[in-house]
Design a protein around this motif. Structure first.
Motif, PDB file in Angstrom:
ATOM      1  N   ILE A   1       0.780  -1.120  -0.175  1.00  0.00           N
ATOM      2  CA  ILE A   1      -0.187  -0.272   0.176  1.00  0.00           C
ATOM      3  C   ILE A   1       0.707   1.340   0.391  1.00  0.00           C
ATOM      4  O   ILE A   1       1.237   1.433   0.681  1.00  0.00           O
ATOM      5  N   GLU A   2       0.624   2.250  -0.770  1.00  0.00           N
ATOM      6  CA  GLU A   2       0.967   3.276  -1.450  1.00  0.00           C
ATOM      7  C   GLU A   2       0.470   4.390  -0.668  1.00  0.00           C
ATOM      8  O   GLU A   2      -0.278   4.355  -1.594  1.00  0.00           O
ATOM      9  N   TYR A   3       1.411   5.548  -0.183  1.00  0.00           N
ATOM     10  CA  TYR A   3       0.249   6.840   0.161  1.00  0.00           C
ATOM     11  C   TYR A   3       1.022   8.201   0.253  1.00  0.00           C
ATOM     12  O   TYR A   3       2.288   8.057   0.817  1.00  0.00           O
ATOM     13  N   ALA A   4       0.948   9.145  -0.335  1.00  0.00           N
ATOM     14  CA  ALA A   4       0.710  10.814  -0.325  1.00  0.00           C
ATOM     15  C   ALA A   4       0.082  11.320   0.364  1.00  0.00           C
ATOM     16  O   ALA A   4      -1.184  11.039  -0.662  1.00  0.00           O
ATOM     17  N   ASN A   5       0.083  12.305   0.871  1.00  0.00           N
ATOM     18  CA  ASN A   5      -0.614  12.730   1.739  1.00  0.00           C
ATOM     19  C   ASN A   5      -0.288  13.946   0.714  1.00  0.00           C
ATOM     20  O   ASN A   5      -1.764  14.755   1.579  1.00  0.00           O
ATOM     21  N   GLY A   6      -0.437  14.420  -0.237  1.00  0.00           N
ATOM     22  CA  GLY A   6      -0.781  15.403  -1.205  1.00  0.00           C
ATOM     23  C   GLY A   6       0.115  16.771  -1.245  1.00  0.00           C
ATOM     24  O   GLY A   6       0.935  16.735  -0.927  1.00  0.00           O
ATOM     25  N   SER A   7      -0.800  17.845  -1.864  1.00  0.00           N
ATOM     26  CA  SER A   7       0.147  18.206  -2.617  1.00  0.00           C
ATOM     27  C   SER A   7       0.150  19.682  -1.141  1.00  0.00           C
ATOM     28  O   SER A   7      -0.968  20.482  -1.264  1.00  0.00           O
ATOM     29  N   VAL A   8       1.473  20.184  -0.508  1.00  0.00           N
ATOM     30  CA  VAL A   8       1.376  20.566   0.586  1.00  0.00           C
ATOM     31  C   VAL A   8       2.856  21.420   0.811  1.00  0.00           C
ATOM     32  O   VAL A   8       3.589  20.482   0.148  1.00  0.00           O
ATOM     33  N   ALA A   9       3.001  22.143   1.062  1.00  0.00           N
ATOM     34  CA  ALA A   9       4.580  22.625   1.360  1.00  0.00           C
ATOM     35  C   ALA A   9       5.240  21.562   2.002  1.00  0.00           C
ATOM     36  O   ALA A   9       5.017  20.824   2.350  1.00  0.00           O
ATOM     37  N   PRO A  10       7.108  21.645   1.375  1.00  0.00           N
ATOM     38  CA  PRO A  10       7.601  20.171   1.456  1.00  0.00           C
ATOM     39  C   PRO A  10       7.509  19.931   3.217  1.00  0.00           C
ATOM     40  O   PRO A  10       7.489  19.031   3.436  1.00  0.00           O
ATOM     41  N   PRO A  11       7.986  20.517   4.116  1.00  0.00           N
ATOM     42  CA  PRO A  11       7.736  20.352   5.589  1.00  0.00           C
ATOM     43  C   PRO A  11       7.018  19.771   6.590  1.00  0.00           C
ATOM     44  O   PRO A  11       6.983  19.057   6.701  1.00  0.00           O
TER      45      PRO A  11
END
Length: 178
Positions: free
Chosen positions: A41-51
């Protein structure tokens, strides 16, 4: 009376046609977890500032769940890994939740232009077959699947594993504010 009978017959034929499954389309055939169940399962939390951005990958085997967490957008940046033993009952519950979420069904609706939100993917092996519904999070339907899949993944591992990763993410973000 004949109209009513014709309408009932037409409805029955329509429902019977809808119940057919293309034999080449992978579907979860059984509620019981196959012995070979595992996956990624892969997950990325979306387009937010790098930190604040992170991505994680959870690999599930017969007896282990391994979480790899990477902060920020730099694919070559740091990553952290933790694993935990899992038993058959935990895998069965995960299988059930993923099946109910639709992760073992054919690909959901294609890209509807949703941007900026969380995305992910699931690749599962069950009963000698590979299930991959494609990139999740690009349509309302696939976002719902992703939400359920990520919640099931979080319930698989102990809370302290997730807390540790979130703490490391926060510390990394403070050290790398840009």
């Amino acid at each position: 009376m004949r109209r009513h009978l014709a309408a009932v017959l037409a409805a029955t034929l329509l429902l019977a046609g809808c119940a057919r499954t293309d034999p080449g389309t992978p579907t979860a055939d059984s509620a019981a977890m196959p012995d070979d169940f595992g996956g990624t399962i892969e997950y990325a939390n979306g387009s937010v500032a790098p930190p604040y951005h992170y991505e994680w990958v959870l690999r599930i085997t017969e007896d282990t769940a391994e979480l790899t967490w990477r902060p920020g957008y730099d694919k070559g940046g740091p990553s952290w890994r933790e694993s935990a033993p899992i038993g058959r009952e935990q895998r069965e519950r995960l299988y059930e939740r993923l099946r109910e979420a639709g992760a073992l069904d054919p690909s959901p609706a294609e890209d509807e232009g949703m941007v900026g939100g969380s995305t992910g993917s699931v690749e599962l092996v069950a009963g000698g077959r590979t299930y991959d519904p494609g990139t999740l999070g690009l349509s309302r339907e696939s976002q719902d699947i992703l939400d359920e899949v990520s919640a099931a993944a979080e319930d698989l591992l102990p809370g302290d594993v997730w807390s540790s990763m979130r703490d490391k993410q926060e510390a990394w973000g403070e050290e790398n504010p840009d």
